[in-house]
Motif scaffolding. Sequence first.
Motif, PDB file in Angstrom:
ATOM      1  N   TYR A   1       0.799  -1.228   0.000  1.00  0.00           N
ATOM      2  CA  TYR A   1       0.000   0.000   0.000  1.00  0.00           C
ATOM      3  C   TYR A   1       0.836   1.285   0.000  1.00  0.00           C
ATOM      4  O   TYR A   1       0.271   2.367   0.195  1.00  0.00           O
ATOM      5  N   ARG A   2       2.118   1.184  -0.239  1.00  0.00           N
ATOM      6  CA  ARG A   2       2.980   2.368  -0.083  1.00  0.00           C
ATOM      7  C   ARG A   2       2.529   3.530  -0.968  1.00  0.00           C
ATOM      8  O   ARG A   2       2.688   4.700  -0.594  1.00  0.00           O
ATOM      9  N   ASP A   3       1.950   3.235  -2.145  1.00  0.00           N
ATOM     10  CA  ASP A   3       1.522   4.310  -3.035  1.00  0.00           C
ATOM     11  C   ASP A   3       0.215   4.954  -2.601  1.00  0.00           C
ATOM     12  O   ASP A   3      -0.210   5.957  -3.193  1.00  0.00           O
ATOM     13  N   ARG A   4      -0.440   4.391  -1.565  1.00  0.00           N
ATOM     14  CA  ARG A   4      -1.697   4.958  -1.092  1.00  0.00           C
ATOM     15  C   ARG A   4      -1.562   5.572   0.311  1.00  0.00           C
ATOM     16  O   ARG A   4      -2.550   6.044   0.873  1.00  0.00           O
ATOM     17  N   LEU A   5      -0.368   5.538   0.868  1.00  0.00           N
ATOM     18  CA  LEU A   5      -0.171   6.029   2.234  1.00  0.00           C
ATOM     19  C   LEU A   5      -0.226   7.547   2.285  1.00  0.00           C
ATOM     20  O   LEU A   5       0.376   8.241   1.460  1.00  0.00           O
ATOM     21  N   CYS A   6      -0.941   8.059   3.286  1.00  0.00           N
ATOM     22  CA  CYS A   6      -0.925   9.483   3.631  1.00  0.00           C
ATOM     23  C   CYS A   6      -0.260   9.568   5.005  1.00  0.00           C
ATOM     24  O   CYS A   6      -0.881   9.245   6.023  1.00  0.00           O
ATOM     25  N   ILE A   7       0.989   9.971   5.014  1.00  0.00           N
ATOM     26  CA  ILE A   7       1.788   9.922   6.237  1.00  0.00           C
ATOM     27  C   ILE A   7       1.694  11.266   6.963  1.00  0.00           C
ATOM     28  O   ILE A   7       1.889  12.321   6.359  1.00  0.00           O
ATOM     29  N   PHE A   8       1.368  11.198   8.256  1.00  0.00           N
ATOM     30  CA  PHE A   8       1.244  12.419   9.048  1.00  0.00           C
ATOM     31  C   PHE A   8       2.293  12.414  10.163  1.00  0.00           C
ATOM     32  O   PHE A   8       2.871  11.379  10.500  1.00  0.00           O
ATOM     33  N   GLU A   9       2.514  13.585  10.755  1.00  0.00           N
ATOM     34  CA  GLU A   9       3.525  13.721  11.806  1.00  0.00           C
ATOM     35  C   GLU A   9       2.920  13.530  13.194  1.00  0.00           C
ATOM     36  O   GLU A   9       3.071  12.491  13.805  1.00  0.00           O
ATOM     37  N   ASP A  10       2.197  14.519  13.690  1.00  0.00           N
ATOM     38  CA  ASP A  10       1.666  14.462  15.056  1.00  0.00           C
ATOM     39  C   ASP A  10       0.144  14.379  15.118  1.00  0.00           C
ATOM     40  O   ASP A  10      -0.407  13.683  15.959  1.00  0.00           O
ATOM     41  N   ARG A  11      -0.529  15.078  14.233  1.00  0.00           N
ATOM     42  CA  ARG A  11      -1.996  15.161  14.280  1.00  0.00           C
ATOM     43  C   ARG A  11      -2.494  15.477  12.874  1.00  0.00           C
ATOM     44  O   ARG A  11      -1.885  16.278  12.157  1.00  0.00           O
ATOM     45  N   HIS A  12      -3.608  14.832  12.503  1.00  0.00           N
ATOM     46  CA  HIS A  12      -4.102  15.038  11.133  1.00  0.00           C
ATOM     47  C   HIS A  12      -5.611  14.878  11.106  1.00  0.00           C
ATOM     48  O   HIS A  12      -6.145  13.884  11.616  1.00  0.00           O
ATOM     49  N   GLU A  13      -6.321  15.863  10.540  1.00  0.00           N
ATOM     50  CA  GLU A  13      -7.767  15.753  10.380  1.00  0.00           C
ATOM     51  C   GLU A  13      -8.056  14.992   9.094  1.00  0.00           C
ATOM     52  O   GLU A  13      -7.754  15.454   7.995  1.00  0.00           O
ATOM     53  N   VAL A  14      -8.660  13.826   9.236  1.00  0.00           N
ATOM     54  CA  VAL A  14      -8.938  12.960   8.095  1.00  0.00           C
ATOM     55  C   VAL A  14     -10.248  13.356   7.426  1.00  0.00           C
ATOM     56  O   VAL A  14     -10.380  13.297   6.200  1.00  0.00           O
ATOM     57  N   ALA A  15     -11.235  13.740   8.234  1.00  0.00           N
ATOM     58  CA  ALA A  15     -12.551  14.158   7.757  1.00  0.00           C
ATOM     59  C   ALA A  15     -13.112  15.110   8.804  1.00  0.00           C
ATOM     60  O   ALA A  15     -12.566  15.206   9.919  1.00  0.00           O
ATOM     61  N   PRO A  16     -14.181  15.846   8.491  1.00  0.00           N
ATOM     62  CA  PRO A  16     -14.732  16.748   9.502  1.00  0.00           C
ATOM     63  C   PRO A  16     -15.061  16.014  10.800  1.00  0.00           C
ATOM     64  O   PRO A  16     -15.840  15.068  10.826  1.00  0.00           O
ATOM     65  N   GLY A  17     -14.395  16.437  11.883  1.00  0.00           N
ATOM     66  CA  GLY A  17     -14.614  15.832  13.189  1.00  0.00           C
ATOM     67  C   GLY A  17     -13.875  14.539  13.427  1.00  0.00           C
ATOM     68  O   GLY A  17     -14.019  13.944  14.502  1.00  0.00           O
ATOM     69  N   VAL A  18     -13.077  14.077  12.475  1.00  0.00           N
ATOM     70  CA  VAL A  18     -12.328  12.820  12.611  1.00  0.00           C
ATOM     71  C   VAL A  18     -10.841  13.132  12.528  1.00  0.00           C
ATOM     72  O   VAL A  18     -10.328  13.479  11.465  1.00  0.00           O
ATOM     73  N   THR A  19     -10.157  13.028  13.680  1.00  0.00           N
ATOM     74  CA  THR A  19      -8.748  13.406  13.769  1.00  0.00           C
ATOM     75  C   THR A  19      -7.940  12.257  14.342  1.00  0.00           C
ATOM     76  O   THR A  19      -8.332  11.636  15.330  1.00  0.00           O
ATOM     77  N   VAL A  20      -6.802  11.972  13.730  1.00  0.00           N
ATOM     78  CA  VAL A  20      -5.878  10.969  14.249  1.00  0.00           C
ATOM     79  C   VAL A  20      -4.702  11.706  14.878  1.00  0.00           C
ATOM     80  O   VAL A  20      -4.218  12.703  14.337  1.00  0.00           O
ATOM     81  N   ARG A  21      -4.259  11.238  16.062  1.00  0.00           N
ATOM     82  CA  ARG A  21      -3.142  11.900  16.757  1.00  0.00           C
ATOM     83  C   ARG A  21      -2.162  10.866  17.302  1.00  0.00           C
ATOM     84  O   ARG A  21      -2.544   9.800  17.772  1.00  0.00           O
ATOM     85  N   LEU A  22      -0.922  11.215  17.237  1.00  0.00           N
ATOM     86  CA  LEU A  22       0.170  10.354  17.689  1.00  0.00           C
ATOM     87  C   LEU A  22       0.232  10.327  19.215  1.00  0.00           C
ATOM     88  O   LEU A  22       0.179  11.361  19.872  1.00  0.00           O
ATOM     89  N   THR A  23       0.318   9.114  19.788  1.00  0.00           N
ATOM     90  CA  THR A  23       0.512   8.975  21.229  1.00  0.00           C
ATOM     91  C   THR A  23       1.822   8.279  21.570  1.00  0.00           C
ATOM     92  O   THR A  23       2.402   8.509  22.624  1.00  0.00           O
ATOM     93  N   GLY A  24       2.294   7.388  20.684  1.00  0.00           N
ATOM     94  CA  GLY A  24       3.446   6.559  21.030  1.00  0.00           C
ATOM     95  C   GLY A  24       3.093   5.556  22.103  1.00  0.00           C
ATOM     96  O   GLY A  24       1.928   5.343  22.439  1.00  0.00           O
ATOM     97  N   GLY A  25       4.111   4.921  22.664  1.00  0.00           N
ATOM     98  CA  GLY A  25       3.906   3.972  23.750  1.00  0.00           C
ATOM     99  C   GLY A  25       3.867   2.547  23.260  1.00  0.00           C
ATOM    100  O   GLY A  25       4.893   1.875  23.185  1.00  0.00           O
ATOM    101  N   HIS A  26       2.694   2.069  22.896  1.00  0.00           N
ATOM    102  CA  HIS A  26       2.521   0.681  22.483  1.00  0.00           C
ATOM    103  C   HIS A  26       3.478   0.339  21.344  1.00  0.00           C
ATOM    104  O   HIS A  26       4.148  -0.695  21.348  1.00  0.00           O
TER     105      HIS A  26
END
Length: 305
Positions: free
Chosen positions: A189-214
């Motif tokens: 899937y490398r040609d379909r990846l959307c790589i983000f750094e710390d936080r990224h709004e994917v859609a209105p009200g839907v946000t992915v954020r980096l936590t680390g840890g696991h």
Amino acid sequence: MFIVDNAPPAAVQAPIDLVPSRYAVQVGDIEALVVSDGVLPLPTATMATNADPADLAVWLDRMYMPPDAFDWPLNVMVAKSGKQTILIDAGLGGQFPGFPRAGQFPQRLQAAGIPLESVTDVIITHMHMDHVGGLLVEGVKERLSPSVRIHVSATEVAFWTSPDFSQTVMPKPVPNVLRSTARSFYETYRDRLCIFEDRHEVAPGVTVRLTGGHTPGHSVVDLVSGGERLVFAGDAMFPVAFDHPEWHNGFEHDPEESARVRIGLFRELAENRGLLVAAHLPFPSVGRVAVDGDAFRWVPVIWDY
């Protein structure tokens, strides 16, 4: 609107589940659906690698769980926001054979009336096999839209180029399968990846954020709309974590940081009273978190059907 009737479409040939393994949640204007990918049996020793075995045995007995092995729930989620349909994690797939009760996501998604072709975005909380393996099932890539966007953190992608397992305590065959599955996912899937750094709004009200840890690039997903909120927490917590957030799970690549992330998320959820869904809490894994002294308390939602 999600289809939540019990009968699958006529084209679905898989056996009908006695209990439909999906649960709908409304978060403001966002429609969410928790889908069970099945269960994965694991040794109980992986549940708390830094705990006294006697203390773990007491906890297991108090929870009416068997002493040697337990069924690890596997949950994924679909969210609809505006014109976007977002799949959050993709389950186990078939990369690790011998687990017939896991890897159910593709047929259960179809039985819920959500064709893979309709998915516009995929969010990967981290690249463990039980979160990306479903995308490697035969026929899945072919059914996904060529324009689908797969969101994953830059830290996670970098980690799996040379992953460190020195702090994990896993069954012996697992690390090699994790390596190969992460590599296959990236190469496929490398040609379909959307790589983000710390936080990224994917859609209105839907946000992915980096936590680390696991894993170093582990992320959680926030659904926020109309004053309501839900966090899909990936592998930030497990059932034992409410009573013992300081106990380490054998699949955590940085156990100390994982505990800090876990406690921080628990406190955040207790304060904002938002809903929690996690990959490995018992299905449907929808509830809230309350503070209980030095520990926390899981408060399942009342089933609204």
